[in-house]
Design an enzyme around this catalytic site. Sequence first.
Site, PDB file in Angstrom:
ATOM      1  CG  HIS A  71      74.122   0.636 -57.000  1.00  0.00           C
ATOM      2  ND1 HIS A  71      73.307  -0.147 -56.229  1.00  0.00           N
ATOM      3  CD2 HIS A  71      73.321   1.174 -57.953  1.00  0.00           C
ATOM      4  CE1 HIS A  71      72.071  -0.065 -56.676  1.00  0.00           C
ATOM      5  NE2 HIS A  71      72.041   0.711 -57.724  1.00  0.00           N
ATOM      6  CD  GLU A 127      68.300  -3.710 -66.356  1.00  0.00           C
ATOM      7  OE1 GLU A 127      67.409  -4.485 -65.964  1.00  0.00           O
ATOM      8  OE2 GLU A 127      68.457  -2.571 -65.881  1.00  0.00           O
TER       9      GLU A 127
HETATM   10  C1  LIG Z   1      68.143  -4.171 -62.511  1.00  0.00           C
HETATM   11  C2  LIG Z   1      68.241  -2.718 -62.280  1.00  0.00           C
HETATM   12  N1  LIG Z   1      68.135  -1.856 -63.341  1.00  0.00           N
HETATM   13  C3  LIG Z   1      68.207  -0.521 -63.162  1.00  0.00           C
HETATM   14  C4  LIG Z   1      68.401   0.017 -61.910  1.00  0.00           C
HETATM   15  C5  LIG Z   1      68.468   1.552 -61.716  1.00  0.00           C
HETATM   16  N2  LIG Z   1      67.270   2.026 -60.997  1.00  0.00           N
HETATM   17  C6  LIG Z   1      67.280   2.170 -59.656  1.00  0.00           C
HETATM   18  S1  LIG Z   1      65.770   2.618 -59.065  1.00  0.00           S
HETATM   19  C7  LIG Z   1      65.099   2.656 -60.611  1.00  0.00           C
HETATM   20  C8  LIG Z   1      63.660   3.020 -60.783  1.00  0.00           C
HETATM   21  C9  LIG Z   1      62.767   2.091 -60.011  1.00  0.00           C
HETATM   22  O1  LIG Z   1      61.436   2.567 -60.054  1.00  0.00           O
HETATM   23  P1  LIG Z   1      60.298   1.858 -59.208  1.00  0.00           P
HETATM   24  O2  LIG Z   1      60.449   0.378 -59.288  1.00  0.00           O
HETATM   25  O3  LIG Z   1      58.996   2.413 -59.649  1.00  0.00           O
HETATM   26  O4  LIG Z   1      60.587   2.250 -57.695  1.00  0.00           O
HETATM   27  P2  LIG Z   1      60.593   3.716 -57.080  1.00  0.00           P
HETATM   28  O5  LIG Z   1      61.989   4.239 -57.239  1.00  0.00           O
HETATM   29  O6  LIG Z   1      59.584   4.525 -57.828  1.00  0.00           O
HETATM   30  O7  LIG Z   1      60.247   3.559 -55.627  1.00  0.00           O
HETATM   31  C10 LIG Z   1      66.052   2.298 -61.579  1.00  0.00           C
HETATM   32  C11 LIG Z   1      65.805   2.249 -63.024  1.00  0.00           C
HETATM   33  C12 LIG Z   1      68.548  -0.885 -60.826  1.00  0.00           C
HETATM   34  N3  LIG Z   1      68.790  -0.439 -59.586  1.00  0.00           N
HETATM   35  N4  LIG Z   1      68.457  -2.221 -61.041  1.00  0.00           N
END
Ligand SMILES: Cc1ncc(C[n+]2csc(CCOP(=O)(O)OP(=O)(O)O)c2C)c(N)n1
Lengths: 317, 317, 326, 326
Positions: D129, D60
């Site tokens: 959230h 972000e």
């Molecule tokens: C700073 C932030 N930006 C966006 C999100 C929304 N979000 C939650 S999980 C996720 C994907 C994360 O992917 P990864 O780090 O690969 O973990 P996985 O879910 O695959 O275990 C996103 C974009 C968030 N929680 N925090």
Amino acid sequence: MDVGQLKTYYHQMLAIRRLEEALAKAYALRKFGGFLHLYIGQEAVAVGALAALKPEDYVIATYREHAHAYAKGMSARQIMAELYGKETGCSKGLGGSMHLFDAAKNFLGGYGIVGGHAPIAAGTAFASKYRRDGRVTLCFFGDGSVAQGAFHEAVTLATLWRLPIVFICENNLYSMGTPLYRSMSVADVSQKALAYGMARDRFDGHDVLRVRDRVAEAVRRARNESMPTLIEIITYRFRGHSMSDAGLYRTKEEVEESKKRDPLTTGRDLLVKAKVDEKEIVEIEEKVRLEIEDAVQFAEDSPELPFEKLAEFTYKE
Amino acid sequence: MDVGQLKTYYHQMLAIRRLEEALAKAYALRKFGGFLHLYIGQEAVAVGALAALKPEDYVIATYREHAHAYAKGMSARQIMAELYGKETGCSKGLGGSMHLFDAAKNFLGGYGIVGGHAPIAAGTAFASKYRRDGRVTLCFFGDGSVAQGAFHEAVTLATLWRLPIVFICENNLYSMGTPLYRSMSVADVSQKALAYGMARDRFDGHDVLRVRDRVAEAVRRARNESMPTLIEIITYRFRGHSMSDAGLYRTKEEVEESKKRDPLTTGRDLLVKAKVDEKEIVEIEEKVRLEIEDAVQFAEDSPELPFEKLAEFTYKE
Amino acid sequence: MRTVAFREALNEALSEEMEKDDRIFLMGEEVGHYNGAYKVSKGLMDKFGERRVVDTPIAETGFVGVGIGAAMVGLRPVIELMTWNFSLVAADQLINNAAKIRQMSGGQFTLPVVFRGPGGSAHMLAAQHSQSTEAIWAHIPGLKVVMPANPKDAKGLLKSAIRDDNPIVFIEGEVLYADQGEIPDGEYTIPLGVAEVKRPGKDVTIIGWSKMVKVALAAAEALAAEGIEAEVVDPRTIRPLDEDLIAESVSKTGRCLILEEGWPFNGVGAEIAYRVGKRCFDDLDAPVERLTGADMPMPYNHHLEQQCIPDAPRAVAAVKKLLYLE
Amino acid sequence: MRTVAFREALNEALSEEMEKDDRIFLMGEEVGHYNGAYKVSKGLMDKFGERRVVDTPIAETGFVGVGIGAAMVGLRPVIELMTWNFSLVAADQLINNAAKIRQMSGGQFTLPVVFRGPGGSAHMLAAQHSQSTEAIWAHIPGLKVVMPANPKDAKGLLKSAIRDDNPIVFIEGEVLYADQGEIPDGEYTIPLGVAEVKRPGKDVTIIGWSKMVKVALAAAEALAAEGIEAEVVDPRTIRPLDEDLIAESVSKTGRCLILEEGWPFNGVGAEIAYRVGKRCFDDLDAPVERLTGADMPMPYNHHLEQQCIPDAPRAVAAVKKLLYLE
Ligand SMILES: Cc1ncc(C[n+]2csc(CCOP(=O)(O)OP(=O)(O)O)c2C)c(N)n1
Ligand SMILES: Cc1ncc(C[n+]2csc(CCOP(=O)(O)OP(=O)(O)O)c2C)c(N)n1
Ligand SMILES: [Mg+2]
Ligand SMILES: [Mg+2]
């Protein structure tokens, strides 16, 4: 070897030096306050790097940006007046030493939050790619800025999207009073590029020609291949971090030693080597003296922005 | 080869699988709402990695942390009740699926802001070094989290200060609907370690024993040399990112293919290879069935925290 | 009683508490070898060593998070932000972690951590270095916000903050560091959440904190010359706010002016004005007035800057307006 | 008139404006190939391609900054934050860069950039959230804050926001996305800074924005059954705030209740209450009342969560208190 260019570089480096010496004097005389971060000792970096650019290319820097602003074509008058807080300053006296801007010259500003301008640089590079305008963005920052998350995120996007940008770390060995070994687990800043599979370069920055030529390679890579580069340029600031810094964390010897590699001396020697006769060199130096004197006078004589006009700068109608 | 351990790992992986299947069912029955990120398919990572720890070691993870919580010794009851939002849940029903905590088991929580927990992990590791308590911190995160500035800053401090910590990136190839190649300029996440001169490792994570042994090396490095490591473990989630994700960005074939390397199958095969007879294995599976059934019943029967009690959790008196 | 500078009072608080409790450590940019960008930590590294006085890289998100994590497992960190302007890069750590972990964990983890450093404008530091952030931090449940106005309060409040078991935002007026003031000789603390009447009066209540207390007192002085007795109330702690003492004063004077260096929109003064308006509805002889920082980024030019910060003359004018003397 | 869902109205605004102006691009996490985490950008990548609909990594600070830089050099970015909860990691970019660059540069650079995404609590999303961030952003001079309550406002305000030359925080109530509502068939926009009376009344003014408008209308409905006519005013834009229309309404009714989903301390309601208290001092028959989100991190448990969010029954009770009927 174009002698005209050598003269230009020497003129620019000397003007930046004299400009900052005049700023330091004015600061001591309380003509203005705030933070004043001098670039003295690092001149070959800004002048050499910007010599590799076209006028339409973008440059963005930190609070230590007087040199980059001047090298990008801004006048000593505009800069001096800005630090005096005058309406004739590049930012109308609203930005000051840390926030020089010039839209016409594509100088996108000096910024006060360490690392905070790196994502903006990725944004201007993104815009160039989006518009296919062939421009390159140069983003300057210090060795201490590399620890900021903003730097990491900017590089992450620039490498992922192959943006036409060159990240230039001016490694002057210290972030305020902190030597590099106390702010980073590795001694080689350019090593950061390995994490992103990004092209990198690393060299000493007291020779303006070397800086120009090595940066030119990265600029070509950005302009022709739209690939980013991280360049680490080793340099040194002769003065303290800012006017309020006594600089006790460096030995007198260390500072004196560094002055033996003064970019101005190197720049002048280049002219001598190129057979420019002493008279001509002195002419340049005289021109610079008058240029800075005039800038100071201009700043002194300029008016300040009236308070009534201030509000309109917060929002665009 | 200690058969008892193999049984424990199989028990843990199976219990986590069944626990999450029960959670998915309860979610479908609207027993609770919110986000529910299932770990199904990745079980060998959490179980194997935590098998390399001592009880006093710290573990911190993301919102996809049910498995890590269970593998750290938290009961299915505590976890199930937490997702049901009951007072008997580990976080009294205030945290939910993304925020499981257990101070007694040194499970420092699940966090919802991507990358936001990495600096906290550096903090617990810092505390261990400060107190010389010989503890190691394991910090789990996903492939998508590596782009966050918080990750970079946490690693910058951990490497500079040589903290006893292991950063474990669970690379399940996607961050929500984004494949790794669209979130990173390099395909090898462990390559990030090069920027910090940090030890690194990278391997496939469907075999619980390999995970345990490779993580154990990093844990030793942290405990004995107080040196951090970045480990990338390649894995795969069989389900969507969360219950609301249709997962259209992956082909059915890709998902089916990945299921051929189900950590549970691998774990069960290990028992067979170790000559554990079928009867014993079925016993484990029966035990797990009852354990989860009991957890569901416990959650169903538990009370909720009364609103009057809520205020006291904001500040400590 | 002894006379010490504001920065020395803070230094004493840190030194005394660190001597008593090994769990306390000070961490931040230039706090150690450099002795502090504003010299608040002067001599502490010599005294306590590199283990307990920790210099950091420029990674606020990183070391603010380190403070949170270390506090979760039983240490009592004092994290210095070189200035609060730089806290914004760590806003997520303060808001989503520091303020919420206790509640999200069902009370299992408490965070005895102090985040401290200079705040507010100084002199021609321009927009990015002249911010008052208390309105943002006080908005967040889970954080406490403390803003001392003089050396005595600075020392007493910082000691209480360090002993408190909650995450605390401790903002020191950057222009107050050199202020001299009397402090008790022996050990003392000042409780959080307790306001103080800095000057008694009966005609109007002027509320101000941190450097605005000086503006309020100067205004009160000038008003006294005209026979107007202003009562100056300093909340000292923004959150929790000592609403009772404020209401008591306003109920008595019937008039209230709130001084705030920060921006007006959703400022701390808005919250106080709302509460006063509610608690003292029948006692108010005039609407609550606010004199705040100009609603714009801080300009660099000195004269423009000064006109953006509340001062005594404008405070006096505001009071007269409140008293319908204009 | 056509009936569309809130998310479709936003999608239309994006699509229509992007068709008109190539300088506009949409950037954010999952906005493209995934068609948006909340499907607001559904179909836009198919329509405009990867050049103008850009998926980002989870960075972000990085892509908010990209929006700022791109705007400085003439593009008109629309940056989606998957939710405003995640904007806090980019707070420095929004506060120190987006809001200040125009002024710091002496007006040389303007930033026509929209930062948009869902805000507020949804259902059992817990503390990290479920946040309302408008109070923080509205505090910052240089930013505008827009919060539509229905499909018609959503489309008209988003189009105006995209055409505006200032950095804009556009917050979409996460629970409003599926709401259906009528919108004009042809091209239309709704100006920023103009409030709307969502329901006329004479006995009391209820102010609410985003999803709180629904709570206000439900309360007004219930009150009507008891013969109490509540006027519901929706500012629609938090900053700039349409103070005149609000003051006009309260001067007429003499009573004011402000609904706010966010936290009370330094909330938007505090600012509105202060202004109303000042503008309508002589017309107020009772102190301004506020009904806000509970002053604590949002709990996960459903029943606890619901009690932390203002609802119609409690709004009705608050109004009766205002009317001294209880
Ligand atoms: C700073 C932030 N930006 C966006 C999100 C929304 N979000 C939650 S999980 C996720 C994907 C994360 O992917 P990864 O780090 O690969 O973990 P996985 O879910 O695959 O275990 C996103 C974009 C968030 N929680 N925090
Ligand atoms: C986010 C942030 N943290 C701290 C500061 C205070 N600060 C200003 S300059 C500086 C040192 C920067 O050093 P470096 O990046 O090496 O640049 P140099 O000053 O050497 O040119 C610090 C800590 C800041 N401006 N922003
Ligand atoms: Mg440096
Ligand atoms: Mg992933």
